[in-house]
Motif scaffolding. Sequence first.
Motif, PDB file in Angstrom:
ATOM      1  N   ILE B  80       0.841  -1.201   0.000  1.00 13.29           N
ATOM      2  CA  ILE B  80       0.000   0.000   0.000  1.00 13.29           C
ATOM      3  C   ILE B  80       0.878   1.254   0.000  1.00 13.29           C
ATOM      4  O   ILE B  80       1.943   1.265   0.620  1.00 13.29           O
ATOM      5  N   VAL B 144      -5.715   0.131   6.227  1.00 16.36           N
ATOM      6  CA  VAL B 144      -5.590  -1.251   5.774  1.00 16.36           C
ATOM      7  C   VAL B 144      -4.953  -2.142   6.826  1.00 16.36           C
ATOM      8  O   VAL B 144      -3.817  -1.924   7.235  1.00 16.36           O
ATOM      9  N   HIS B 146      -3.437  -5.505   7.088  1.00 16.39           N
ATOM     10  CA  HIS B 146      -2.899  -6.494   6.159  1.00 16.39           C
ATOM     11  C   HIS B 146      -2.994  -7.870   6.809  1.00 16.39           C
ATOM     12  O   HIS B 146      -2.424  -8.106   7.855  1.00 16.39           O
ATOM     13  N   GLU B 251     -12.406  -0.973  -0.694  1.00 19.33           N
ATOM     14  CA  GLU B 251     -11.477  -0.802   0.426  1.00 19.33           C
ATOM     15  C   GLU B 251     -10.030  -0.654  -0.039  1.00 19.33           C
ATOM     16  O   GLU B 251      -9.214  -0.041   0.632  1.00 19.33           O
ATOM     17  N   ILE B 252      -9.724  -1.256  -1.182  1.00 21.09           N
ATOM     18  CA  ILE B 252      -8.370  -1.151  -1.735  1.00 21.09           C
ATOM     19  C   ILE B 252      -8.485  -0.715  -3.191  1.00 21.09           C
ATOM     20  O   ILE B 252      -9.367  -1.190  -3.917  1.00 21.09           O
ATOM     21  N   ARG B 287      -4.967   3.655   0.952  1.00 20.48           N
ATOM     22  CA  ARG B 287      -5.592   2.405   0.520  1.00 20.48           C
ATOM     23  C   ARG B 287      -5.232   2.109  -0.937  1.00 20.48           C
ATOM     24  O   ARG B 287      -5.884   1.303  -1.588  1.00 20.48           O
ATOM     25  N   THR B 288      -4.232   2.781  -1.459  1.00 14.19           N
ATOM     26  CA  THR B 288      -3.966   2.735  -2.893  1.00 14.19           C
ATOM     27  C   THR B 288      -2.600   2.134  -3.216  1.00 14.19           C
ATOM     28  O   THR B 288      -1.625   2.403  -2.528  1.00 14.19           O
ATOM     29  N   ALA B 313      -4.015  -7.030  -6.783  1.00 14.13           N
ATOM     30  CA  ALA B 313      -5.426  -6.822  -6.445  1.00 14.13           C
ATOM     31  C   ALA B 313      -6.053  -8.115  -5.930  1.00 14.13           C
ATOM     32  O   ALA B 313      -6.791  -8.113  -4.940  1.00 14.13           O
ATOM     33  N   PHE B 316      -5.201  -8.878  -2.287  1.00 16.38           N
ATOM     34  CA  PHE B 316      -6.013  -8.174  -1.285  1.00 16.38           C
ATOM     35  C   PHE B 316      -7.445  -8.697  -1.257  1.00 16.38           C
ATOM     36  O   PHE B 316      -8.081  -8.762  -0.212  1.00 16.38           O
ATOM     37  N   TYR B 321     -11.198  -8.303   1.173  1.00 15.57           N
ATOM     38  CA  TYR B 321     -11.512  -6.899   0.916  1.00 15.57           C
ATOM     39  C   TYR B 321     -12.252  -6.739  -0.398  1.00 15.57           C
ATOM     40  O   TYR B 321     -12.180  -7.594  -1.276  1.00 15.57           O
ATOM     41  N   VAL B 323     -11.942  -4.820  -3.632  1.00 14.21           N
ATOM     42  CA  VAL B 323     -10.832  -4.178  -4.327  1.00 14.21           C
ATOM     43  C   VAL B 323     -11.341  -3.645  -5.656  1.00 14.21           C
ATOM     44  O   VAL B 323     -12.165  -4.288  -6.305  1.00 14.21           O
TER      45      VAL B 323
END
Lengths: 462, 586
Positions: B80, B144, B146, B251-252, B287-288, B313, B316, B321, B323
Amino acid sequence: MKVEYRTVNDIAGPLMLVEEVEAVKYGELVEIILPDGSKRNGQVLEVHHDRALIQVFEGTQGIDIPETKVVFRGKGIELSLSPDILGRVFNGLGEPIDGGPEIIPVVKRDINGAPINPYAREYPNEFIQTGISAIDGLNPLVRGQKLPFFSGSGLPHNRLAAQVARQAKVLGKEEKFAVVFGAMGITFEEANFFMEDFRRTGALERVVMFLNLANDPAIERIATPRTALTAAEYLAFDLEMHVLVILTDMTNYCEALREISAARKEVPGRRGYPGYLYTDLATIYERAGRIKGKKGSITLIPVLTMPEDDKTHPIPDLTGYITEGQIIFSRSLHRKKVSPPIDVLPSLSRLKDKGIGKGKTREDHADLYNQLYAAYARGKEAEELSVILGEAALSDMDKLYLEFSRKFEERYITQGEYEDRSIEDTLNLGWELLSMFPRTELKRIREEYLNKYYEKFKKGER
Amino acid sequence: MKEGRIIRVSGPLVVAEGMKGSRMYDVVYVSDKKLMGEIIELKGEIASIQVYEETGGIGVGEPVYPTGAPLSVELGPGLIESIYDGVQRPLDKIREMAGDFITRGIHIPGLDREKKWKFSPKVKEGEAVEPGDILGVVQETVLVEHRILVPPGIKGKVVDISEGEYTVEDVVCRIDTGAGVEEIKMLQKWPVRIPRPYVKKLAPEIPMFTGQRIIDTFFPVSKGGTACIPGPFGSGKTVTQHQLAKWSDAEIIVYIGCGERGNEMTDVLIEFPELVDPKSGEPLMKRTVLIANTSNMPVAAREASVYTGITIAEYFRDMGYSVALMADSTSRWAEAMREISGRLEEMPGEEGYPAYLGSRVASFYERAGRVVCLGKEQREGSLSVIGAVSPPGGDLSDPVVQATLRVVKVFWSLEARLAYARHFPAINWLTSYSLYTDNVKDYMLTNVAEDFYDIQGQAMKLLEQEAELEEIVRLVGLEALSMKDQLVLLVARMIREDFLHQNAFHEVDTYTSIKKQYIMLKNIIHFYEESLHAIEKGAGVSELSGLPVLERIARMKFVPEDRMDEIESIRDEITKEISSLQGVNV
């Protein structure tokens, strides 16, 4: 001691195949010695076993198979750079052609450059005032932007480019400024126009010119924009100057690229242009920009003439996908004597939003251009309608829009070749024209700006 | 494995002999400059390699070193807020090492090896675990958490696990699989071209709200859905993609800048840390993940960048999540395929694109979906994919557009005509479609409003009528229309200008919650219905169009979310003003 090969085998168009070579590198610079002793330059396009395919920049005329000698130079094409390049004129490969001395290099750089790390880029956000309303007001140019002129044959794109070069300044700042001019396949007359203009305005000593004229070897055009941008990178990032690069005419460049591609019998993309045209153009255009922590910048204005004024032709199309907007010239406006004939509706500057507003131009700038665009677009629609049905069939509001769009072309877009409008004047002119509408029509403008400006100009009209 | 020897160099394609034992899509290092490449064709002992870096200066006879492993990404804490190139090299580290320009032969791992993360176990010693189970968590950013999962293929009992500060390469847990003890690190690798496993796919029934009115109200995309945005240059593909990356309630976010402008990535890098997520109040950057392979970077790495992005992606998604992945632009990816294919001298399909274009595009989008993740918990995760397409001249018959439209369920059609009139987002409301409207219906009816689809349907009908009426106006003029039809034109214009038009650069207008969207549209439809009554009772359209309430309607979009009652109150005012018109008695 470099090996001289006499193993030229095939010669076809601008390409030459040399056999039985050793340790040749892809992209290497090649010196070709003709039977009469004259020299030419080439570049390795492909190596396969012991064969090297070479593109010859100055053309293959006079090259023969038994006598011609080929020397591989062991490096790519490099440009000699020093502060002395300012005020000089070079050919497309970077050799002086103004009769002056050779450049004694401070550094030598590969003309292909390397991609700027996106993480190292500084976002371009400094407004450049060009003094041209259609650009400053509606499609503002910022430092580090690449903004092409999409024009057509016979339209005054070169005049406008010269006007930008002459008038461009960043408000409230006095900084080192330079122009790099790269000419690809344009006529002597066109090149001379620029040279005269630079001379007359005393700008010549801060201009570097790379000229590949219409009668110069076509393949040399492949190198011209790259040499020009290598010089620009040196001026901008080594000498911390703000550099405006004008490349004209990119259409000729692309045609040279197509010639090579066809000679190599590659699978063509659209209209015979190679499939990698996008990538190739990107390696040129993306060299514009700013870098964090460095003072200088490269602002790029490539000029191209759209074949048949067709915006969907591969050259303008792919250019538009890479550059940060485009300024489009319109033949019908040119005929109507609107000058410069900038078709503002399809024109666009993608970086405008960060370069304008409070502290940069004026707080109302963004809302104002949105409204001007929307109103002009509606006026143009009304004009179309009136062509079919006659003006009488329009609603009162549409009539008002029609009148607006006419005035807009006459007063806002049109301006003299030597008229340098300040951004303040440009913005006020916009308000003056918008004040012909009732306030409720101006939906794109925030209340506070309407209070501040609309009322003032509305009264002014009365 | 033995090293090979280069026999041909042609742009990004290098051919080497003596490559016995190599497998397709294995990574190799080319020449002593150690340029990274990938095997894309094998003929006997001759391998064709696409090289992810510039090949200038490379010649015949130089060595090629096989690695024996496919192109993989590193997965673990530290993803992230990163910005990577197409093969997951961190661009910030490259800059520290090599300066402002990207030079060749730089090798930096995707994840920081030095940084320590606080690991908190979620399982106990002796507990039985299976692939996908959460071993422990690391708070990677404020937004986030993890989750460290048991990697696919490992099953057994936890031998030991403990809380503490670890680097990604430290062993955090040991699992007895019965056939030996496996050491689990936070760092895991996954080959990019292989989709990560899950238990099963679910129907995408939950809408992904984007805060963009035309999208959420008319052409929604669901969590786990796919969408494409084709359009000519200047029509606002990138701005739309940026808006989705900013305001989507995923969320991501994984954002892939594939063969596009360098400055656009810089823009994201500057803007995202400043922008605040409307839900959490934290910077969006937290979150990116960004993948930047700009147009001037080597073309083969561009081909890899979409796979690198989607694998991250999926990773996650597997944590449970939602995504969202944005790829801008998939056309550049297709062009990279075309270029490599051309150099391989493959038989071209349409417009020089390789014949396998369609299947590559389809299998890429098929990696999206709402799934039940591996693991005992039966977590649900989703991955939505939104791809921009840049067809030449905006021509939708382009092979890449056609290949994309065959697989995606949402089509947002960007039009130059709308962009010229500065109607943004320039999504054409008549030609766009979303096949998720039915899927998300239940959700909308329960969570937004019971009459949501009545209002939305009525608005769409008015827009369609407008298009028909405009034809007539073009032929016979406005005056020839009946009052009712003139009202349709007036209201349709209101829907276009006051609802669909949305300014991405206005601090309030840039994001509209679905609730506010509903109220806004409801007001406009209410105006239509009241006016219709008034017209029946003899009012004229010119009177209606002169009502002061219209200005309030036009400014609804600029009213902040926390003053929703202000927008609600407009409805009463509409009723009041219309009924006070002369000669009307509602």
